[in-house]
Design an enzyme around this catalytic site. Sequence first.
Site, short mmCIF file in Angstrom:
data_model
loop_
_atom_site.label_atom_id
_atom_site.label_comp_id
_atom_site.label_asym_id
_atom_site.label_seq_id
_atom_site.Cartn_x
_atom_site.Cartn_y
_atom_site.Cartn_z
N ALA A 95 1.06 -1.33 0.12
CA ALA A 95 -0.19 0.07 -0.40
C ALA A 95 1.13 1.40 -0.41
CB ALA A 95 -0.86 0.27 1.14
N LYS A 96 2.31 1.27 0.65
CA LYS A 96 3.47 1.97 0.38
C LYS A 96 2.46 3.42 0.89
CE LYS A 96 5.52 1.20 -3.30
NZ LYS A 96 5.25 0.18 -4.40
N ARG A 97 1.79 3.03 2.52
CA ARG A 97 1.27 4.68 3.16
C ARG A 97 1.84 4.94 3.48
NH1 ARG A 97 -2.08 3.10 0.33
NH2 ARG A 97 -4.76 3.08 0.59
#
Length: 279
Positions: A95-97
Amino acid sequence: MSSFGQRLRAALDAHGPLCVGIDPHEALLRSWGLDVSAAGAREFGLRTVDAAAGRTGVVKPQVAFYERFGAAGFAALEDVMSAARSAGLLVIADAKRGDIGTTMDGYAAAWLMPGAPLEADAVTLSPYLGADALHAAFSTAMSHDKGAFVLAATSNPEAAPVQRARVDEEETVAERVAHDVAARNIGAPGSLGPIGLVVGATVDRRSFGLTDVVLAGTPILAPGFGAQGAEPGDLSRLFGYVASQVVASESRSILSAGPDRLAERIRERAALYRGESDG
């Protein structure tokens, strides 16, 4: 429950380093004979889970390919991740949050809180608002035996000027991120901590300051195997002393086999990483 690092170590020992990406992008959906829709992405993901179960230990759904379909896409992702975890697979939500304050709290609750609809075993995070801004995700992960993988040295060429930039005379940006992550793993049970790094297999990690010493004890999620150029036989050469800590991610090179040959392709690739014949 054992820690994420312990569960990851067990999965790597049992199945080898292969991580199967679940990337239902449009071309693959069409080649599989599926609709370009949330329903198609759901079916794609469930078939991939069925093929991966028992043949490898880790899967990595790419959230963007579900998010594009809105609420229905997220519902499909929930089903895919739940099925994977029920099948005994570790799930890394790609998700690369990354954000600050209560926004990061929300992301942490979404992906790492037990019982959450989008519950995963680990999530990928971006540190470029500062690694300390990820504290909520780190603390949630460690409190609930979850994990996280923080971007450090990614394989896209445009990232290198930022990630190799010098914080001072001693450290690159990537190395500072790695040191911040290593500090979170101090005292973790087992040989691997719960917080890992994303290090592309196609980059010269040492030019980013990511030496074996810096990476010791840290799980490494390594995209770039398969279609992007790195091969199973390259693992030891690329990662040396820390090769046993690597989760080697492949997506297109496996998924392009199509649904009928998917299980066979996963078995073949997993065997190659373990140094076994695929016959």
